[in-house]
Design an enzyme around this catalytic site. Structure first.
Site, PDB file in Angstrom:
ATOM      1  N   GLN A  90       0.834  -1.208   0.000  1.00  0.00           N
ATOM      2  CA  GLN A  90       0.000   0.000   0.000  1.00  0.00           C
ATOM      3  C   GLN A  90       0.869   1.258   0.000  1.00  0.00           C
ATOM      4  O   GLN A  90       0.509   2.267  -0.626  1.00  0.00           O
ATOM      5  CB  GLN A  90      -0.998  -0.015   1.171  1.00  0.00           C
ATOM      6  CG  GLN A  90      -0.411  -0.119   2.558  1.00  0.00           C
ATOM      7  CD  GLN A  90      -0.190  -1.562   3.014  1.00  0.00           C
ATOM      8  OE1 GLN A  90      -0.051  -2.478   2.195  1.00  0.00           O
ATOM      9  NE2 GLN A  90      -0.113  -1.780   4.322  1.00  0.00           N
TER      10      GLN A  90
ATOM     11  N   THR B 167      17.671 -10.340   2.956  1.00  0.00           N
ATOM     12  CA  THR B 167      19.133 -10.240   2.907  1.00  0.00           C
ATOM     13  C   THR B 167      19.786 -11.615   2.794  1.00  0.00           C
ATOM     14  O   THR B 167      19.176 -12.628   3.138  1.00  0.00           O
ATOM     15  CB  THR B 167      19.624  -9.483   4.149  1.00  0.00           C
ATOM     16  OG1 THR B 167      21.040  -9.321   4.069  1.00  0.00           O
ATOM     17  CG2 THR B 167      19.275 -10.209   5.425  1.00  0.00           C
TER      18      THR B 167
ATOM     19  N   GLN C  84      23.833 -13.413   9.675  1.00  0.00           N
ATOM     20  CA  GLN C  84      22.892 -13.605   8.580  1.00  0.00           C
ATOM     21  C   GLN C  84      21.699 -14.435   9.038  1.00  0.00           C
ATOM     22  O   GLN C  84      20.536 -14.104   8.776  1.00  0.00           O
ATOM     23  CB  GLN C  84      23.622 -14.301   7.422  1.00  0.00           C
ATOM     24  CG  GLN C  84      22.751 -14.702   6.252  1.00  0.00           C
ATOM     25  CD  GLN C  84      22.103 -13.496   5.614  1.00  0.00           C
ATOM     26  OE1 GLN C  84      22.568 -12.368   5.776  1.00  0.00           O
ATOM     27  NE2 GLN C  84      20.993 -13.719   4.931  1.00  0.00           N
TER      28      GLN C  84
ATOM     29  N   HIS D  43      18.223 -13.356  10.755  1.00  0.00           N
ATOM     30  CA  HIS D  43      17.066 -12.854  10.011  1.00  0.00           C
ATOM     31  C   HIS D  43      16.107 -14.016   9.788  1.00  0.00           C
ATOM     32  O   HIS D  43      16.491 -15.054   9.246  1.00  0.00           O
ATOM     33  CB  HIS D  43      17.496 -12.268   8.659  1.00  0.00           C
ATOM     34  CG  HIS D  43      18.309 -11.015   8.761  1.00  0.00           C
ATOM     35  ND1 HIS D  43      17.757  -9.808   9.102  1.00  0.00           N
ATOM     36  CD2 HIS D  43      19.628 -10.786   8.570  1.00  0.00           C
ATOM     37  CE1 HIS D  43      18.706  -8.872   9.112  1.00  0.00           C
ATOM     38  NE2 HIS D  43      19.851  -9.449   8.794  1.00  0.00           N
TER      39      HIS D  43
ATOM     40  N   GLU E  91      24.148 -11.091  -2.321  1.00  0.00           N
ATOM     41  CA  GLU E  91      24.129  -9.695  -1.880  1.00  0.00           C
ATOM     42  C   GLU E  91      25.474  -9.363  -1.213  1.00  0.00           C
ATOM     43  O   GLU E  91      26.136  -8.406  -1.554  1.00  0.00           O
ATOM     44  CB  GLU E  91      22.973  -9.490  -0.899  1.00  0.00           C
ATOM     45  CG  GLU E  91      22.848  -8.048  -0.424  1.00  0.00           C
ATOM     46  CD  GLU E  91      21.827  -7.902   0.702  1.00  0.00           C
ATOM     47  OE1 GLU E  91      21.515  -8.909   1.382  1.00  0.00           O
ATOM     48  OE2 GLU E  91      21.363  -6.770   0.924  1.00  0.00           O
ATOM     49  N   HIS E  92      25.857 -10.190  -0.222  1.00  0.00           N
ATOM     50  CA  HIS E  92      27.117  -9.966   0.506  1.00  0.00           C
ATOM     51  C   HIS E  92      28.047 -11.132   0.239  1.00  0.00           C
ATOM     52  O   HIS E  92      27.669 -12.288   0.461  1.00  0.00           O
ATOM     53  CB  HIS E  92      26.865  -9.909   2.021  1.00  0.00           C
ATOM     54  CG  HIS E  92      25.815  -8.922   2.417  1.00  0.00           C
ATOM     55  ND1 HIS E  92      24.631  -9.298   3.007  1.00  0.00           N
ATOM     56  CD2 HIS E  92      25.773  -7.581   2.306  1.00  0.00           C
ATOM     57  CE1 HIS E  92      23.896  -8.216   3.253  1.00  0.00           C
ATOM     58  NE2 HIS E  92      24.559  -7.157   2.831  1.00  0.00           N
TER      59      HIS E  92
ATOM     60  N   ASP F 182      26.598  -3.226   7.422  1.00  0.00           N
ATOM     61  CA  ASP F 182      25.174  -2.910   7.575  1.00  0.00           C
ATOM     62  C   ASP F 182      24.948  -1.548   8.221  1.00  0.00           C
ATOM     63  O   ASP F 182      23.858  -0.984   8.102  1.00  0.00           O
ATOM     64  CB  ASP F 182      24.482  -3.974   8.434  1.00  0.00           C
ATOM     65  CG  ASP F 182      24.183  -5.228   7.647  1.00  0.00           C
ATOM     66  OD1 ASP F 182      24.207  -5.178   6.410  1.00  0.00           O
ATOM     67  OD2 ASP F 182      23.930  -6.272   8.285  1.00  0.00           O
TER      68      ASP F 182
ATOM     69  N   GLU G 194      16.283   2.932 -43.729  1.00  0.00           N
ATOM     70  CA  GLU G 194      15.280   2.510 -42.747  1.00  0.00           C
ATOM     71  C   GLU G 194      13.871   2.932 -43.167  1.00  0.00           C
ATOM     72  O   GLU G 194      12.928   2.811 -42.375  1.00  0.00           O
ATOM     73  CB  GLU G 194      15.619   3.083 -41.370  1.00  0.00           C
ATOM     74  CG  GLU G 194      16.925   2.516 -40.807  1.00  0.00           C
ATOM     75  CD  GLU G 194      17.197   2.947 -39.370  1.00  0.00           C
ATOM     76  OE1 GLU G 194      16.427   3.760 -38.834  1.00  0.00           O
ATOM     77  OE2 GLU G 194      18.178   2.448 -38.791  1.00  0.00           O
TER      78      GLU G 194
ATOM     79  N   HIS H  72      12.741  11.809 -42.143  1.00  0.00           N
ATOM     80  CA  HIS H  72      13.977  11.996 -41.389  1.00  0.00           C
ATOM     81  C   HIS H  72      15.075  12.509 -42.327  1.00  0.00           C
ATOM     82  O   HIS H  72      15.801  13.455 -42.006  1.00  0.00           O
ATOM     83  CB  HIS H  72      14.434  10.678 -40.756  1.00  0.00           C
ATOM     84  CG  HIS H  72      13.692  10.285 -39.522  1.00  0.00           C
ATOM     85  ND1 HIS H  72      12.339  10.044 -39.504  1.00  0.00           N
ATOM     86  CD2 HIS H  72      14.123  10.076 -38.249  1.00  0.00           C
ATOM     87  CE1 HIS H  72      11.974   9.703 -38.270  1.00  0.00           C
ATOM     88  NE2 HIS H  72      13.045   9.718 -37.492  1.00  0.00           N
TER      89      HIS H  72
END
Lengths: 435, 435
Positions: free
Chosen positions: A197, A243, A265, A268, A334-335, A368, A422, A427
């Site tokens: 939202q 992550t 890690q 999470h 990512e890492h 981080d 073309e 043009h």
């Protein structure tokens, strides 16, 4: 601990963004909320369409339904921002993080060019975007660092108009630490809205929230889907989701550090840590360390970390560091943490990662917060083609063509030849009208 | 010619990417092809799913169904590429275009940085993408220039592996001018596939075409939708669709040039040229010029151009150049042509455009071929947040963190404070394990 090698390791580290599984708990929550078994895409499509049609009212309704609080006033007032306080230690840490991230991005080359010749000038203007939305995820704790690590590159890029959305707590407030960080950043537009939202409000605009030109920041599955669906209507910087970390360790690595980085890690919820080592002895030592360090963690981190380690962690034994790096590039984490004897010697082999963390003092957890580079980095394998949040994400290039009559004499005839090849006669004539 | 002013002009130049109308002819063709009234999105979803599931066979089936030829061998052979010939004038023009675009992009700053301090090193690596797909639209004539204007920035970025897809002609061939341009570029991977099916093949891979990391290039409605839907699974550079031009002209402009530039836009089937002028006299003069120049065009260009001018061209009378530039920024055109007395004085006011063309010798038609900057530029208002195709589109940033023990002593404690404020205890401990 199952140890993967060779083809099995390659198969386990090959992934497709479109095929990231949706956790059963998410599907169950959708069914409980909506009374029917919808896909996450269907949920997001409903929310986007509703906010587009009904604006603030829809935003309030969805926030009430999904976040358990109804924000009658969506904007956080200037008085609330001014009144927010945190203890001095945290306040100082926020200031340090802002300063470090700013100092890092001020080094990023992001200029255009304009080259004058006897035939005129050609170049690129680099202009900041007008208005940017920064999405700061909620969750159980305020993601202070995400606000800093997304907004600062936009500020360095020169964006004047930055708006932040973040899901309110159940009591309707935004955490004071977020407000203090916003104050340190000079950000005054903060709205109580999260999830799809919030992305809808930023993309389409509502009475309270004017539409933005680009939305940046990480989020959960629903936020990632929403960003993907509004892309085109508005810009997005990338699709950062949950992550992830891949640690490459050789026999020189300290198992305590390897375990600590994997747990940072693993804590999470739902994480999938990956360890690739050239040393079987290290893998064994890390396993012992993981058990001990796990037990010492407080709840709920311990349960989440244990679940990540036991259910999803991938452990690979590589024949040598070349294979380890090839597997890391395949996974495109990512890492990428290099806990090896000579990590800098491996840097040239890294082709796909959000960030590379070299050696035992460059732990990802430091990145981080206060190392400097943004922690908003590409996930889900998108490091194959995406970059960490950076200054360029908040600037446009505008090509500049300022040629003169002598340029047209020189290159115009070739342009007309190509235009006719073309089938674009007008043009060719537009060129020839200047010859 | 209806002349819009003030609020009516602003309303006419305000647009939403998601609400670009689908021409009736497209809907009619869908119904004729599929036997039911599908939306373009539904068509693209079907094609993507089918190519993902059935690979080359689906690619051949859709090419047969939509392009009227069945390419049993999808790859253009090296012998075909080697044998392609065009007349010497066109060949020289192709060489000039390649050289001009290359020279332009070699000026683009696109380097990383690495900054060593007593606390270690921080920086950004800039790496070329591994494998890129270049989409070259078909249509009635070979879009030689699109191949050059998309592939060259990728080559300058350092991409080694570039694959081209382009719809075959009804006899199954790819036009020799495209093959000659590919040869000049050193590109050897060319496939006979267009539309959403080509985008699917590039994103998901088939037996013949290995998946790419990023897809670049303009396309029709179906190509744009397909790129939007595969984004995430693969990278895309932007969403360039049908071309567009907004001309700002004051009383100093030559009506012949204004009309010629508008017609160079209008001759694209379905185009919507925009003219914003501060001079009513100029508007009248341009209308007379348009009629005359239109009649002199050959078919089918004349019919298309007439339809664009009569049915869709927007003509605005602005109070002054400030209002004209504000309207241009609102519209965010792909091409912004400044035919004014002192165009360079207006450049600082341009915030949203793909490219700016300054003065009577910088006609956009020249930019389409040989000026230098890529002609693949953001359309549909996406210049609010997107850039022309450029070197950065084909490179990733990888953040580099290489700190030492003294850095951890300095910034580690603040990192741990922030980690705990975010509820991430294992992050704090990963930092403290090095203190």
């Amino acid at each position: 601990m199952q140890v993967l090698e060779g083809a099995a390791a390659r198969a386990a580290l090959t992934r497709s963004f479109d095929e990231i599984p949706v956790p059963d708990a998410v599907l169950a929550r959708i069914e409980a909320t909506f009374g029917e078994a919808l896909s996450p895409e269907q949920v997001v499509e409903r929310i986007l369409a509703d906010v587009r049609a009904r604006g603030d009212d829809a935003l309030r309704d969805w926030t009430e339904k999904l976040d358990g609080t109804r924000p009658e006033v969506l904007a956080v007032s200037g008085a609330e921002i001014a009144a927010a306080q945190v203890d001095e230690e945290l306040h100082a840490a926020i200031r340090l993080a802002v300063a470090r991230v700013r100092a890092f991005y001020e080094q990023q080359p992001a200029h255009g060019f304009l080259n004058h010749t006897p035939e005129g000038a050609l170049g690129q203007l680099v202009r900041p975007l007008s208005r940017v939305g920064v999405y700061v995820p909620g969750g159980l704790a305020p993601l202070i660092s995400t606000l800093i690590h997304t907004a600062v590159p936009a500020q360095v890029a020169g964006v004047q108009d930055i708006v932040v959305t973040t899901p309110p707590a159940r009591d309707g407030t935004v955490h004071p630490a977020i407000l203090v960080a916003a104050r340190e950043l000079g950000i005054t537009q903060i709205y109580r809205a999260g999830g799809a939202q919030a992305i809808a409000a930023l993309a389409y605009g509502t009475a309270s929230i004017a539409a933005v030109d680009k939305i940046a920041g990480p989020g959960n599955l629903f936020v990632v889907i929403a960003k993907r669906l509004v892309y085109g209507q508005t810009g997005i910087e990338s699709l950062p989701g949950p992550t992830e970390t891949l640690v490459v360790a050789d026999d020189s690595a300290d198992p305590r550090h390897v375990a600590a980085d994997l747990l940072a890690q693993a804590e999470h919820n739902g994480a999938e840590p990956v360890l690739v080592s050239t040393s079987r002895a290290l893998l064994v030592a890390v396993q012992a360390e993981l058990s001990g360090q796990l037990e010492a963690l407080p709840e709920p981190n311990r349960s989440w970390a244990r679940d990540s380690v036991l259910s999803r962690m991938k452990v690979v034994l590589a024949a040598d560091l070349n294979e380890a790096l090839a597997l890391a590039n395949l996974y495109a984490p990512e890492h990428l943490c290099l806990l090896t004897r000579d990590p800098w010697s491996l840097l040239g082999q890294v082709t796909r990662a959000g960030g590379v963390f070299l050696g035992e003092y460059s732990m990802e957890a430091l990145g981080d917060y206060v190392a400097g580079p943004s922690h908003v980095m590409p996930t889900g394998g998108t490091a194959r083609f995406m970059s960490p949040v950076n200054v360029r994400d908040f600037q446009n290039i505008i090509s500049v063509v300022g040629l003169n009559a002598s340029a047209v004499q020189h290159i115009g005839p070739a342009g007309a030849v190509l235009a006719r090849a073309e089938g674009l006669e007008a043009h060719a004539r537009a060129i020839e009208s200047r010859l």
